[in-house]
Design a protein around this motif. Structure first.
Motif, mmCIF file in Angstrom:
data_model
loop_
_atom_site.group_PDB
_atom_site.id
_atom_site.type_symbol
_atom_site.label_atom_id
_atom_site.label_comp_id
_atom_site.label_asym_id
_atom_site.label_seq_id
_atom_site.Cartn_x
_atom_site.Cartn_y
_atom_site.Cartn_z
ATOM 1 N N LEU A 88 0.852 -1.176 0.000
ATOM 2 C CA LEU A 88 0.000 0.000 0.000
ATOM 3 C C LEU A 88 0.892 1.231 0.000
ATOM 4 N N ARG A 89 0.386 2.305 -0.536
ATOM 5 C CA ARG A 89 1.083 3.576 -0.447
ATOM 6 C C ARG A 89 0.175 4.603 0.195
ATOM 7 N N LEU A 90 0.622 5.141 1.294
ATOM 8 C CA LEU A 90 -0.107 6.178 1.983
ATOM 9 C C LEU A 90 0.378 7.547 1.529
ATOM 10 N N SER A 91 -0.535 8.478 1.472
ATOM 11 C CA SER A 91 -0.205 9.844 1.121
ATOM 12 C C SER A 91 -0.664 10.778 2.222
ATOM 13 N N CYS A 92 0.052 11.855 2.382
ATOM 14 C CA CYS A 92 -0.301 12.870 3.362
ATOM 15 C C CYS A 92 -0.127 14.226 2.718
ATOM 16 N N ALA A 93 -1.229 14.858 2.416
ATOM 17 C CA ALA A 93 -1.201 16.199 1.841
ATOM 18 C C ALA A 93 -1.166 17.219 2.961
ATOM 19 N N ALA A 94 -0.229 18.126 2.881
ATOM 20 C CA ALA A 94 -0.022 19.087 3.954
ATOM 21 C C ALA A 94 -0.208 20.514 3.470
ATOM 22 N N TRP A 115 5.739 9.646 10.274
ATOM 23 C CA TRP A 115 4.664 8.672 10.177
ATOM 24 C C TRP A 115 4.632 7.863 11.464
ATOM 25 N N PHE A 116 3.460 7.734 12.027
ATOM 26 C CA PHE A 116 3.239 6.943 13.222
ATOM 27 C C PHE A 116 2.059 6.017 12.988
ATOM 28 N N ARG A 117 1.923 5.039 13.854
ATOM 29 C CA ARG A 117 0.772 4.157 13.773
ATOM 30 C C ARG A 117 0.301 3.793 15.173
ATOM 31 N N PHE A 134 9.393 -0.473 4.346
ATOM 32 C CA PHE A 134 8.692 0.795 4.142
ATOM 33 C C PHE A 134 9.670 1.845 3.630
ATOM 34 N N THR A 135 9.175 2.729 2.802
ATOM 35 C CA THR A 135 9.971 3.830 2.293
ATOM 36 C C THR A 135 9.184 5.126 2.400
ATOM 37 N N ALA A 136 9.747 6.090 3.093
ATOM 38 C CA ALA A 136 9.122 7.395 3.220
ATOM 39 C C ALA A 136 9.751 8.363 2.231
ATOM 40 N N GLN A 171 5.462 4.336 1.327
ATOM 41 C CA GLN A 171 5.307 3.128 0.541
ATOM 42 C C GLN A 171 5.542 1.937 1.445
ATOM 43 N N MET A 172 4.554 1.083 1.554
ATOM 44 C CA MET A 172 4.616 -0.056 2.452
ATOM 45 C C MET A 172 4.576 -1.333 1.626
ATOM 46 N N ASN A 173 5.657 -2.076 1.664
ATOM 47 C CA ASN A 173 5.766 -3.338 0.953
ATOM 48 C C ASN A 173 5.902 -4.485 1.941
ATOM 49 N N SER A 174 5.670 -5.675 1.444
ATOM 50 C CA SER A 174 5.791 -6.881 2.268
ATOM 51 C C SER A 174 5.044 -6.734 3.578
#
Length: 124
Positions: free
Chosen positions: A18-24, A33-35, A65-67, A79-82
């Motif tokens: 999945l790929r998360l986006s954050c528009a600022a 990024w936190f969870r 993960f790659t930020a 970007q969240m892989n595996s």
């Protein structure tokens, strides 16, 4: 005031991506990024400096993960892989004001603005 809007969460099977986006709105020195899972404190995931050239990751996501950030769009990505079931959580992006220290990048207390969160669910 900085406003953050996350998107990209959803349901995915283990091993998926999945790929998360954050528009600022506004600007910040550090983006993070936190969870969080129910009943637990927010857990650090990743942080980026102002340019995105310097990143820092929690050991639990390093290599998977790659930020990154696109300054032209004023958007941060994760970007969240595996993906693993233990990655299931509400993911939040956060922003620290100018003047904040990079040394506090992995602490929730270092951030001044937070998005509403986006749910990521990884099925086994």
């Amino acid at each position: 005031q900085v406003q953050l809007v996350e998107s990209g969460g959803g349901l995915v099977q283990a091993g998926g991506s999945l790929r998360l986006s954050c528009a600022a709105s506004g600007r910040s020195v550090i983006m993070g990024w936190f969870r969080r899972t129910p009943g637990k404190e927010r857990e650090f995931v990743a942080a980026l400096n102002w340019s995105g050239a310097i990143t820092y990751y929690a050991d639990s996501v390093k290599g998977r993960f790659t930020a990154s950030r696109d300054n032209a769009k004023n958007t941060v990505y994760l970007q969240m892989n595996s993906l693993k079931p233990e990655d299931t959580a509400v993911y939040y992006c956060a922003a620290a004001k100018y003047g904040s220290s990079w040394s506090g990048r992995n602490s929730t207390h270092s951030y001044d603005y937070w998005g509403q969160g986006t749910q990521v669910t990884v099925s086994s």
